[in-house]
Motif scaffolding. Structure first.
Motif, short mmCIF file in Angstrom:
data_model
loop_
_atom_site.label_atom_id
_atom_site.label_comp_id
_atom_site.label_asym_id
_atom_site.label_seq_id
_atom_site.Cartn_x
_atom_site.Cartn_y
_atom_site.Cartn_z
N GLU A 1 0.73 -0.86 -0.24
CA GLU A 1 0.27 -0.48 0.23
C GLU A 1 1.00 1.09 -0.52
N ILE A 2 2.21 1.37 0.50
CA ILE A 2 2.80 2.29 1.29
C ILE A 2 3.66 2.54 -0.45
N SER B 1 2.36 1.77 -3.32
CA SER B 1 1.62 1.82 -4.47
C SER B 1 1.61 3.18 -4.16
N SER B 2 1.42 3.64 -2.55
CA SER B 2 0.63 5.32 -2.12
C SER B 2 2.56 6.47 -2.79
N LEU B 3 3.59 5.68 -2.88
CA LEU B 3 4.77 6.96 -3.19
C LEU B 3 5.08 6.76 -4.84
N ASP C 1 2.23 6.22 -6.71
CA ASP C 1 1.82 7.53 -7.11
C ASP C 1 1.47 9.09 -7.92
N THR C 2 2.96 8.93 -6.23
CA THR C 2 3.25 10.54 -6.00
C THR C 2 4.50 10.71 -6.66
N SER D 1 -3.11 6.73 9.45
CA SER D 1 -2.43 5.97 8.02
C SER D 1 -1.13 7.07 8.25
N SER E 1 1.04 9.38 6.09
CA SER E 1 0.76 10.37 3.71
C SER E 1 2.37 10.56 4.31
N THR E 2 2.65 11.47 3.24
CA THR E 2 4.13 12.55 3.33
C THR E 2 3.73 13.95 3.22
N GLU F 1 -8.64 11.17 0.29
CA GLU F 1 -7.22 12.06 -0.40
C GLU F 1 -7.71 12.85 0.75
#
Length: 219
Positions: free
Chosen positions: A76-77, A79-81, A83-84, A107, A109-110, A166
């Motif tokens: 999950e992490i 995938s998120s990075l 996408d960033t 959760s 976030s960045t 988001e």
């Protein structure tokens, strides 16, 4: 809940040019010499598509080690990075730094800190251009850097509903027309944590203040 972030004391920073980092091949940048100082406690996200996966995996390992996350959470992490990195590449960002924060729902976030160049050829960018484009933004103002370069700064709060995927974001940005050139430099930072908004703004301003341009010296 209390959060902390580096106050970005420039004694704890490093001067960088794009030649010192792996950047996306289609990211814009001028052909003259320039440099900027960035905080040491942020992580650099490589957006070159051939190296993004290794960069993301390295960041996750640095943050959590190799065995502290279950495979689903790690994926999950990652995938998120990823996408960033993809968004950064689409927006032709030259530098993208991230600072991980834990939200109230636990959760991850960045915060993001990035630099982007824009070429206005054949015209030269001016503060009037900044006024027209950003004058209606929150806290818009003209500033003069310690290097004698005028720039604009502004903020915005992007608020999502509580049910949105988001989180809301607090964004801060500067626009610096480079004298004697067709180029402008944009520095921006965003955070999903309201308590970090002021610190994020200070980082963006100090990073902008550290910019040095040499438009007559080839890169």
């Amino acid at each position: 809940k209390e959060y902390c972030m580096s106050n970005f004391d420039l004694s704890d920073a490093r001067a960088l040019t794009s030649s010192q980092l792996v950047t996306a091949p289609d990211a814009l940048q001028p052909h003259f010499k320039w440099n900027v100082q960035v905080p040491l406690d942020w992580m650099y996200l490589v957006t070159d598509p051939e190296r993004t996966q290794a960069s993301v995996e390295g960041i996750v390992t640095d943050l959590f080690g190799t065995n502290t996350l279950d495979s689903e959470k790690r994926a999950e992490i990652v995938s998120s990075l990823s996408d960033t990195a993809l968004k950064a590449r689409k927006n032709k960002l030259l530098f993208t730094f991230i600072f991980p924060v834990q939200l109230e729902d636990n959760s991850l976030s960045t915060c993001m800190l990035f630099l982007r160049w824009h070429n206005f050829a054949p015209t030269n960018p001016t503060m009037q251009l900044a006024d027209n484009a950003f004058g209606s933004k929150l806290d818009y103002q003209h500033r003069l850097s310690r290097n004698g370069v005028e720039y604009a700064s502004f903020s915005e709060h992007i608020k999502h509903s509580e049910t949105a995927a988001e989180p809301s974001m607090w964004n801060h940005q500067t626009f610096t027309p480079v004298p004697r050139s067709t180029w402008a430099c944009l520095v921006a930072g965003s955070t999903p944590v309201e308590q970090l908004s002021k610190a994020m703004q200070e980082i963006v301003i100090r990073m902008t203040e550290s910019l040095r341009f040499f438009p007559d010296v080839p890169a």
